[in-house]
Design an enzyme around this catalytic site. Structure first.
Site, PDB file in Angstrom:
ATOM      1  N   CYS A  32       2.970 -34.689  86.179  1.00  7.16           N
ATOM      2  CA  CYS A  32       4.019 -34.040  86.989  1.00  7.16           C
ATOM      3  C   CYS A  32       3.505 -32.819  87.757  1.00  7.16           C
ATOM      4  O   CYS A  32       4.205 -32.311  88.638  1.00  7.16           O
ATOM      5  CB  CYS A  32       5.191 -33.631  86.112  1.00  7.16           C
ATOM      6  SG  CYS A  32       5.978 -35.029  85.308  1.00  7.16           S
ATOM      7  N   HIS A  54       9.610 -27.820  89.341  1.00  7.80           N
ATOM      8  CA  HIS A  54       9.596 -29.241  88.995  1.00  7.80           C
ATOM      9  C   HIS A  54      10.950 -29.597  88.387  1.00  7.80           C
ATOM     10  O   HIS A  54      11.475 -28.868  87.542  1.00  7.80           O
ATOM     11  CB  HIS A  54       8.462 -29.480  87.999  1.00  7.80           C
ATOM     12  CG  HIS A  54       8.469 -30.848  87.406  1.00  7.80           C
ATOM     13  ND1 HIS A  54       8.562 -31.996  88.172  1.00  7.80           N
ATOM     14  CD2 HIS A  54       8.401 -31.269  86.115  1.00  7.80           C
ATOM     15  CE1 HIS A  54       8.547 -33.051  87.373  1.00  7.80           C
ATOM     16  NE2 HIS A  54       8.459 -32.633  86.126  1.00  7.80           N
ATOM     17  N   ASN A 103      13.849 -37.068  87.091  1.00 10.88           N
ATOM     18  CA  ASN A 103      12.473 -36.558  87.143  1.00 10.88           C
ATOM     19  C   ASN A 103      11.590 -37.574  87.878  1.00 10.88           C
ATOM     20  O   ASN A 103      11.336 -38.655  87.368  1.00 10.88           O
ATOM     21  CB  ASN A 103      11.988 -36.335  85.702  1.00 10.88           C
ATOM     22  CG  ASN A 103      10.565 -35.803  85.626  1.00 10.88           C
ATOM     23  OD1 ASN A 103       9.848 -35.744  86.620  1.00 10.88           O
ATOM     24  ND2 ASN A 103      10.163 -35.417  84.422  1.00 10.88           N
TER      25      ASN A 103
END
Ligand code: UT7
Length: 345
Positions: free
Chosen positions: A114, A250, A280
């Site tokens: 990520c 994020h 996500n």
């Protein structure tokens, strides 16, 4: 040292198909209230069968090029942050190069889970600052739905697919825009907390590529790591949270985002959130959020912006930028923020 490389274009792509929390109620033992309360997620986009990381990345890239007012042939570098490329090779960046016709660009992928977009962006801005590239495209794109374990309620409700892209160009001396500070960190000892094996893993025949996560421990690390990296980036930039116009973290979990904002002393009005609509999307969350922030008029030339991410590895990092201003031509300034809408919309 400040890097004279600035974002001049943004774009994003989200696939048409949406999975809502109600859809998950029919798939696993869960309910909308649990998902919303623990994660803030209400829906996520899922790629169609023919879509891949490179096709979504190419669509985001086309929009970013339009907003930057340049052609694909002007690019000399394409770096894609992804942990779900179309295949082991060629790199997704190479497939994107072909799809958009960037005939003068070198290409490669960066895999930091990520933290992939922040890492890819750091590489591209350093290429530009070092004089090795003039105009780069940085893509964050993921097709996580292909490695989600659809029977694991602890992970399957969290992830989505999508892509975002930014154009990065040299900032002429005396003009706005640049990277004030960047912090990238990793702790490979924590790999068992969040990983996916693949066809090259040891004893590969016994492993399917799927996301395995110890959610509670990842959560704890995520909050501390993003808050610490952000504080360090701000300190290196000689700034405080009060100087920031916007933080773009994020998008993994709303509770993680609010806990990080709290530690930094950032009011949520200055923190970008879209995890409720995207879930996500790993490397894609930050560039999708940037495109939405531009479409929504939340960034102005001269603004200081904090980007921070966290992911499998474990990896994490934070960047502080001076925003140069991205002009959105009328052709892409359509209702519903067409910088992020799918082409059919
Ligand atoms: O991009 C970075 C990577 N990932 C992340 O940032 C994710 C980090 N972690 C998280 O976001 C959270 O830990 C989760 C959302 C994954 C889980 O939330 P939590 O508050 O940490 O819950 P938990 O794992 O402690 O589980 C609490 C309970 C458990 O039941 P018991 O053992 O208390 O009976 C789980 O089995 O919730 C249960 N549970 C669910 N219940 C309904 C787990 N998933 C679900 C679900 N629906 N989908």
């Amino acid at each position: 040292m400040r890097l004279a490389a600035r974002i001049t274009g943004v774009g994003a792509y989200l696939p048409d198909r949406i999975l809502t929390n109600a859809d998950f109620e029919r798939m696993v033992e869960t309910d909308d209230a649990w998902i919303v309360e623990r994660t803030g997620i209400r829906e996520r986009h899922i790629a169609a069968g023919h879509e891949t990381t490179s096709t979504m990345g190419a669509e985001a890239a086309r929009r970013a090029l339009v907003t930057a007012g340049i052609e694909a042939t002007d690019l000399d570098l394409i770096v894609t942050g992804t942990c779900t490329p179309d295949g082991l090779f060629p790199a997704a960046a190479t497939l994107i190069q072909h799809q958009i016709g960037a005939t003068h660009a070198g290409t490669f992928d960066v895999n930091a889970a990520c933290t992939g977009f922040l890492s890819a962006f750091s590489v591209a801005t350093n290429f530009i600052a070092a004089g090795q590239a003039e105009r780069a495209l940085v893509v964050g794109a993921e097709t996580l739905s292909r490695i989600v374990d659809w029977t694991d309620r602890g992970t399957c409700v969290l992830f989505g697919d999508g892509a975002g892209a930014v154009v990065v160009e040299r900032a002429p001396e005396g003009e706005r825009g640049g990277v004030d500070a960047m912090v990238l960190r990793a702790d490979g000892a924590q790999a068992p907390l969040l990983y996916s094996q693949g066809p090259c893993s040891a004893d590969a025949l016994s492993h399917e590529a799927k996301i395995i996560m110890d959610g509670r421990n990842v959560f704890r690390h995520a909050v501390t790591a993003m808050a610490d990296a952000s504080s360090e980036a701000l300190r290196r930039a000689g700034l405080t949270a009060d100087d920031l116009a916007l933080a773009v973290p994020h998008q993994a979990n709303l509770r993680i985002i609010t806990a990080v904002a709290d530690r930094l002393g950032m009011p949520m009005e200055r923190v970008f959130v879209n995890v409720d609509r995207t879930g996500n999307t790993s490397s894609a969350t930050i560039p999708i959020a940037l495109a939405e922030a531009v479409a929504g008029g939340r960034l102005a030339a001269g603004d200081r912006v904090l980007l921070t991410a966290f992911g499998g590895g474990l990896t994490w990092g934070a960047l502080v930028l001076e925003w140069a201003g991205v002009r959105v031509p009328a052709a892409v300034r359509m209702p519903t923020g067409a910088l992020v809408a799918s082409p059919s919309a």
